[in-house]
Design a protein around this motif. Structure first.
Motif, mmCIF file in Angstrom:
data_model
loop_
_atom_site.group_PDB
_atom_site.id
_atom_site.type_symbol
_atom_site.label_atom_id
_atom_site.label_comp_id
_atom_site.label_asym_id
_atom_site.label_seq_id
_atom_site.Cartn_x
_atom_site.Cartn_y
_atom_site.Cartn_z
ATOM 1 N N ARG A 231 29.503 37.955 35.143
ATOM 2 C CA ARG A 231 30.211 37.201 36.183
ATOM 3 C C ARG A 231 29.265 36.208 36.860
ATOM 4 N NH1 ARG A 231 35.247 39.166 37.665
ATOM 5 N NH2 ARG A 231 35.788 41.201 36.744
ATOM 6 N N THR B 225 28.293 32.222 44.791
ATOM 7 C CA THR B 225 29.208 33.157 45.458
ATOM 8 C C THR B 225 30.640 32.652 45.395
ATOM 9 O OG1 THR B 225 27.485 33.979 46.938
ATOM 10 C CG2 THR B 225 29.764 34.233 47.672
ATOM 11 N N LEU C 147 33.844 34.384 43.262
ATOM 12 C CA LEU C 147 35.010 34.866 44.002
ATOM 13 C C LEU C 147 36.246 33.981 43.831
ATOM 14 C CD1 LEU C 147 33.366 36.040 47.354
ATOM 15 C CD2 LEU C 147 34.145 37.453 45.439
ATOM 16 N N GLU C 148 36.200 33.039 42.903
ATOM 17 C CA GLU C 148 37.380 32.205 42.672
ATOM 18 C C GLU C 148 38.603 33.072 42.359
ATOM 19 O OE1 GLU C 148 36.828 29.252 39.694
ATOM 20 O OE2 GLU C 148 35.779 27.871 41.040
ATOM 21 N N ARG D 72 40.130 34.852 44.552
ATOM 22 C CA ARG D 72 40.180 35.966 45.500
ATOM 23 C C ARG D 72 40.117 35.423 46.920
ATOM 24 N NH1 ARG D 72 37.509 36.862 41.021
ATOM 25 N NH2 ARG D 72 37.913 38.777 39.833
ATOM 26 N N LEU E 65 38.978 34.748 50.746
ATOM 27 C CA LEU E 65 37.690 34.698 51.423
ATOM 28 C C LEU E 65 37.902 34.052 52.788
ATOM 29 C CD1 LEU E 65 34.546 34.949 51.397
ATOM 30 C CD2 LEU E 65 34.500 32.646 50.429
ATOM 31 N N ALA F 12 28.867 39.521 45.710
ATOM 32 C CA ALA F 12 30.099 38.916 45.198
ATOM 33 C C ALA F 12 30.451 39.468 43.826
ATOM 34 C CB ALA F 12 29.956 37.397 45.142
ATOM 35 N N LEU G 214 31.847 42.969 44.170
ATOM 36 C CA LEU G 214 33.197 42.918 44.725
ATOM 37 C C LEU G 214 34.202 42.431 43.686
ATOM 38 C CD1 LEU G 214 34.411 43.512 47.516
ATOM 39 C CD2 LEU G 214 34.181 41.069 48.030
ATOM 40 N N ALA G 215 33.859 41.356 42.970
ATOM 41 C CA ALA G 215 34.778 40.798 41.978
ATOM 42 C C ALA G 215 35.015 41.759 40.819
ATOM 43 C CB ALA G 215 34.229 39.471 41.448
#
Length: 419
Positions: A130, A201, A205-206, A208, A210, A225, A228-229
């Protein structure tokens, strides 16, 4: 078991995640013994302690390099990743030089050659991928060309692999997250000065949600990140659960008005009453319009449904100065409210949108197929416990059967309901 990650307090980094995992049951000795399976050349140690941040007790974890640096990766010249100066940007305090990094392919081989379990290997490599794909997109490189500086350093490797170890050890089956927050300002990178949130970051996180808050600091690191992703299945408020443990992973930063912590909740789903309604929470968007045509309203409704709205309704209203108008009502999941509000205003020219959080009671639903003289027809069945309160034939099936057998739609509907 259900793990809920809460980066809505002050973001997330790898060491904060592991500190919180220790708080909710991860054995730190087990974590260290698993990480020792990585064939790393560094002589590293793992330090953790219980202390407070902003009057909140939690665990602070640090990985330290005791002095032996890894050999230079000859693939360094093929490309560089986003090199964040985290001496002042995130929660790690380390004795080693962060200029050392590793090529993505080196990290992958390092993990693959270890004696870690297959699931830990897969999850850890996926997290590094990622980051790698994000860096590749930012710098116009391929994944194989990417050389990690910060994320390739010892502490970040241990953070990411440690996160994979933690999830396996805790035995969680479902992972959700609150909407994460990041700060603002700027940070120094290998390629210059960049705004917060960092480019990597944001790329990771695209897709998702924020939220950027008024804190002049980076709160989400690329490592955080990626964790989390990779882990979170959904973002938003908790549903109906029973909380078993709460833990806080600590950073070292002093943030004005908020503790520098990441909160984890170890929960279990609460079994619902078989005779109770299903429940959820949605967001209702409303705006009033009086200056577009009915034809355009129809196009806007179709566009919003295509953009992910749960439902769209239009109600005729009388507006100021006695002008007829329409109220557009858009039902959406909370994490899509901001995006759909923008779509609604852009499509209609509205200057604002009212936002309501709405709890729903729903019948339990299932699709059943019944045989009729006009072919199989799907029925939407709504139940409350064992009682069937609603049966509705699928409109597309009714229309197709009506056309193919040259009978009215009412005839098909009655046949389906009597089947």
């Amino acid at each position: 078991m259900h793990l809920h990650i809460d980066p809505s307090i002050s973001g997330i980094s790898g060491d904060m995640f592991l500190g919180a995992c220790i708080e909710i049951g991860l054995d730190p000795q087990h974590l260290e013994s698993e990480l020792r399976k990585l064939p790393l050349p560094e002589n590293w140690s793992c330090d953790f302690s219980r202390t407070t941040r902003g009057d909140i007790m939690g665990t602070k974890l640090d990985f330290r390099n005791e002095g032996h640096s890894p050999p230079k990766d000859k693939s360094h010249e093929h490309g560089h990743s986003h090199d964040q100066n985290h001496d002042h940007q995130h929660e790690h305090h380390h004795t080693h030089d962060h200029s050392h990094g590793r090529h993505f392919t080196t990290i992958r081989k390092l993990i693959e050659s270890s004696e870690l379990s297959a699931s830990v290997k897969q999850r850890a490599i996926s997290m590094f991928e990622r980051v790698g794909y994000a860096e590749a997109a930012i710098h116009g490189k391929t994944l194989e060309e990417i050389h990690f500086h910060e994320v390739g350093a010892l502490d970040s490797i241990l953070d990411i692999v440690g996160a994979a170890v933690a999830i396996e050890s805790l035995g969680v089956r479902k992972i959700t997250s609150s909407v994460p927050v990041d700060g603002h300002g700027s940070l120094e990178c290998a390629h210059g000065t960049f705004p917060v949130p960092a480019p990597a970051t944001l790329k990771i996180l695209e897709g998702r949600p924020l939220e950027q808050i008024d804190v002049a600091s980076e709160l989400i690191t690329p490592t955080g990140a990626a964790i989390l992703a990779e882990l979170a299945e959904s973002f938003g408020p908790l549903g109906k659960i029973r909380i078993n443990k709460t833990g806080y992973g600590l950073g070292t930063r002093k943030l004005k008005g908020r503790p520098n912590v990441l909160r984890l909740l170890l929960c279990e789903e609460v079994e619902s009453d078989s005779n109770a309604f299903e429940t959820d929470r949605i967001t209702l968007l409303q705006t009033n319009i009086d200056d577009i045509t009915g034809e355009r309203i129809g196009h806007v409704c179709a566009h919003l449904m295509d953009a992910g709205a749960l439902d769209v309704a239009v109600v005729p209203i009388l507006m100021k100065k006695g002008r007829p108008g329409h109220q557009m009502q858009v039902m959406t999941r909370p994490d899509q409210a901001t995006a759909l509000s923008a779509e609604l205003m852009q499509a209609t020219g509205a200057l604002g949108v009212r936002v309501y959080q709405v709890d729903r009671l729903k019948l339990q639903r299932e699709i059943r197929t019944v045989e009729t003289p006009y072919g199989p027809i799907r029925l939407k069945v709504g139940m409350l416990g064992d009682a069937i309160l609603s049966r509705k034939p699928e409109a597309d099936d009714v229309r197709d059967a009506s056309k193919s057998h040259n009978v009215s739609e009412d005839t098909v509907i009655q046949a389906a309901l009597q089947a």
